[in-house]
Motif scaffolding. Structure first.
Motif, mmCIF file in Angstrom:
data_model
loop_
_atom_site.group_PDB
_atom_site.id
_atom_site.type_symbol
_atom_site.label_atom_id
_atom_site.label_comp_id
_atom_site.label_asym_id
_atom_site.label_seq_id
_atom_site.Cartn_x
_atom_site.Cartn_y
_atom_site.Cartn_z
ATOM 1 N N LEU A 1 30.091 34.117 41.484
ATOM 2 C CA LEU A 1 29.796 32.732 41.117
ATOM 3 C C LEU A 1 29.003 32.033 42.217
ATOM 4 O O LEU A 1 28.067 31.283 41.930
ATOM 5 N N SER A 2 29.372 32.282 43.447
ATOM 6 C CA SER A 2 28.660 31.678 44.576
ATOM 7 C C SER A 2 27.195 32.123 44.594
ATOM 8 O O SER A 2 26.288 31.316 44.777
ATOM 9 N N GLU A 3 26.981 33.414 44.386
ATOM 10 C CA GLU A 3 25.606 33.928 44.314
ATOM 11 C C GLU A 3 24.840 33.298 43.160
ATOM 12 O O GLU A 3 23.658 32.955 43.312
ATOM 13 N N ALA A 4 25.499 33.123 42.049
ATOM 14 C CA ALA A 4 24.850 32.525 40.875
ATOM 15 C C ALA A 4 24.463 31.078 41.157
ATOM 16 O O ALA A 4 23.325 30.670 40.860
ATOM 17 N N VAL A 5 25.372 30.305 41.725
ATOM 18 C CA VAL A 5 25.065 28.902 42.017
ATOM 19 C C VAL A 5 23.890 28.812 42.988
ATOM 20 O O VAL A 5 22.985 27.998 42.797
ATOM 21 N N LYS A 6 23.873 29.663 44.003
ATOM 22 C CA LYS A 6 22.761 29.676 44.963
ATOM 23 C C LYS A 6 21.442 30.072 44.307
ATOM 24 O O LYS A 6 20.381 29.614 44.711
ATOM 25 N N ALA A 7 21.507 30.910 43.274
ATOM 26 C CA ALA A 7 20.294 31.446 42.646
ATOM 27 C C ALA A 7 19.628 30.481 41.664
ATOM 28 O O ALA A 7 18.505 30.695 41.256
ATOM 29 N N LEU B 1 45.507 40.082 42.204
ATOM 30 C CA LEU B 1 44.772 39.049 41.481
ATOM 31 C C LEU B 1 43.873 38.267 42.432
ATOM 32 O O LEU B 1 42.720 37.967 42.093
ATOM 33 N N ILE B 2 44.356 37.954 43.613
ATOM 34 C CA ILE B 2 43.551 37.219 44.594
ATOM 35 C C ILE B 2 42.321 38.040 44.989
ATOM 36 O O ILE B 2 41.231 37.495 45.173
ATOM 37 N N LYS B 3 42.487 39.357 45.098
ATOM 38 C CA LYS B 3 41.348 40.220 45.430
ATOM 39 C C LYS B 3 40.293 40.163 44.321
ATOM 40 O O LYS B 3 39.095 40.045 44.592
ATOM 41 N N ILE B 4 40.723 40.235 43.070
ATOM 42 C CA ILE B 4 39.794 40.138 41.935
ATOM 43 C C ILE B 4 39.119 38.768 41.951
ATOM 44 O O ILE B 4 37.902 38.659 41.773
ATOM 45 N N ALA B 5 39.898 37.727 42.199
ATOM 46 C CA ALA B 5 39.350 36.372 42.247
ATOM 47 C C ALA B 5 38.296 36.246 43.348
ATOM 48 O O ALA B 5 37.300 35.535 43.180
ATOM 49 N N GLY B 6 38.485 36.948 44.449
ATOM 50 C CA GLY B 6 37.487 36.943 45.522
ATOM 51 C C GLY B 6 36.166 37.532 45.062
ATOM 52 O O GLY B 6 35.090 37.020 45.403
ATOM 53 N N ASN B 7 36.230 38.612 44.286
ATOM 54 C CA ASN B 7 35.006 39.206 43.740
ATOM 55 C C ASN B 7 34.322 38.254 42.765
ATOM 56 O O ASN B 7 33.091 38.131 42.766
ATOM 57 N N PRO C 1 37.561 30.544 42.111
ATOM 58 C CA PRO C 1 38.685 31.270 41.516
ATOM 59 C C PRO C 1 39.791 31.600 42.507
ATOM 60 O O PRO C 1 40.962 31.662 42.118
ATOM 61 N N VAL C 2 39.457 31.798 43.760
ATOM 62 C CA VAL C 2 40.499 32.105 44.752
ATOM 63 C C VAL C 2 41.413 30.897 44.897
ATOM 64 O O VAL C 2 42.643 31.047 44.908
ATOM 65 N N GLU C 3 40.825 29.716 44.985
ATOM 66 C CA GLU C 3 41.643 28.504 45.118
ATOM 67 C C GLU C 3 42.533 28.312 43.898
ATOM 68 O O GLU C 3 43.705 27.982 44.023
ATOM 69 N N SER C 4 41.978 28.516 42.714
ATOM 70 C CA SER C 4 42.781 28.295 41.503
ATOM 71 C C SER C 4 43.863 29.367 41.332
ATOM 72 O O SER C 4 44.922 29.085 40.775
ATOM 73 N N MET C 5 43.632 30.566 41.818
ATOM 74 C CA MET C 5 44.603 31.644 41.643
ATOM 75 C C MET C 5 45.692 31.651 42.715
ATOM 76 O O MET C 5 46.650 32.413 42.612
ATOM 77 N N ILE D 1 32.507 25.407 44.127
ATOM 78 C CA ILE D 1 31.296 25.890 44.785
ATOM 79 C C ILE D 1 30.182 25.000 44.247
ATOM 80 O O ILE D 1 29.937 24.971 43.039
ATOM 81 N N ASP D 2 29.524 24.241 45.129
ATOM 82 C CA ASP D 2 28.624 23.173 44.683
ATOM 83 C C ASP D 2 27.202 23.321 45.181
ATOM 84 O O ASP D 2 26.966 23.870 46.255
ATOM 85 N N ARG D 3 26.296 22.764 44.372
ATOM 86 C CA ARG D 3 24.890 22.688 44.762
ATOM 87 C C ARG D 3 24.233 21.580 43.949
ATOM 88 O O ARG D 3 24.491 21.447 42.756
ATOM 89 N N VAL D 4 23.403 20.785 44.593
ATOM 90 C CA VAL D 4 22.619 19.773 43.890
ATOM 91 C C VAL D 4 21.178 20.247 43.837
ATOM 92 O O VAL D 4 20.602 20.641 44.859
ATOM 93 N N ILE D 5 20.623 20.235 42.624
ATOM 94 C CA ILE D 5 19.214 20.573 42.423
ATOM 95 C C ILE D 5 18.487 19.230 42.300
ATOM 96 O O ILE D 5 18.732 18.483 41.348
#
Length: 128
Positions: free
Chosen positions: A121-127, A110-116, A98-102, A5-9
């Protein structure tokens, strides 16, 4: 498919982004358990110069607890790495998806937990 999940500042100081990332991760329930200064390590071990590059090992304890509960050996794939690296014009933040790695583990719970975890993480990167 991307595994991060990527972002450039743009046009920011590396250390300022580092501080912001750590705060935003904390705001989303993650602590930084490990830190690797790749730039310093490459200089020390190989006498090679590179742009700033830091790996933060982020963990959400509650979600890690859930994941270990459904798949005890998943700890081999934890914590969730978040990298910060200098790029032309700014600093790139990349968090593992995490979904890709799991997907290497055949466990639907486990995939469901990884989705959460991915959502947080996606929200954090955007924030940042």
């Amino acid at each position: 498919m991307s595994y991060t999940i990527d972002r450039v500042i743009p046009d920011v100081d590396f250390e300022d982004v580092d501080k912001r990332v750590r705060q935003v991760l904390a705001d989303h329930g993650f602590g930084v358990l490990t830190e690797i200064d790749v730039k310093a390590t490459m200089k020390k071990k190989l006498d090679k110069d590179m742009a700033a590059y830091r790996i933060l090992g982020a963990c959400n304890p509650g979600m890690a607890w859930e994941a270990i509960g459904v798949e005890p050996r998943v700890g081999a794939m934890l914590p969730c790495n978040v990298i910060l690296r200098e790029v032309a014009g700014g600093v790139e933040i990349s968090a593992i998806d995490p979904v890709e790695s799991m997907t290497a583990i055949d466990n639907d719970e486990l995939i469901k937990i990884a989705g959460n975890v991915r959502d947080r993480l996606s929200e954090a990167v955007k924030a940042v």
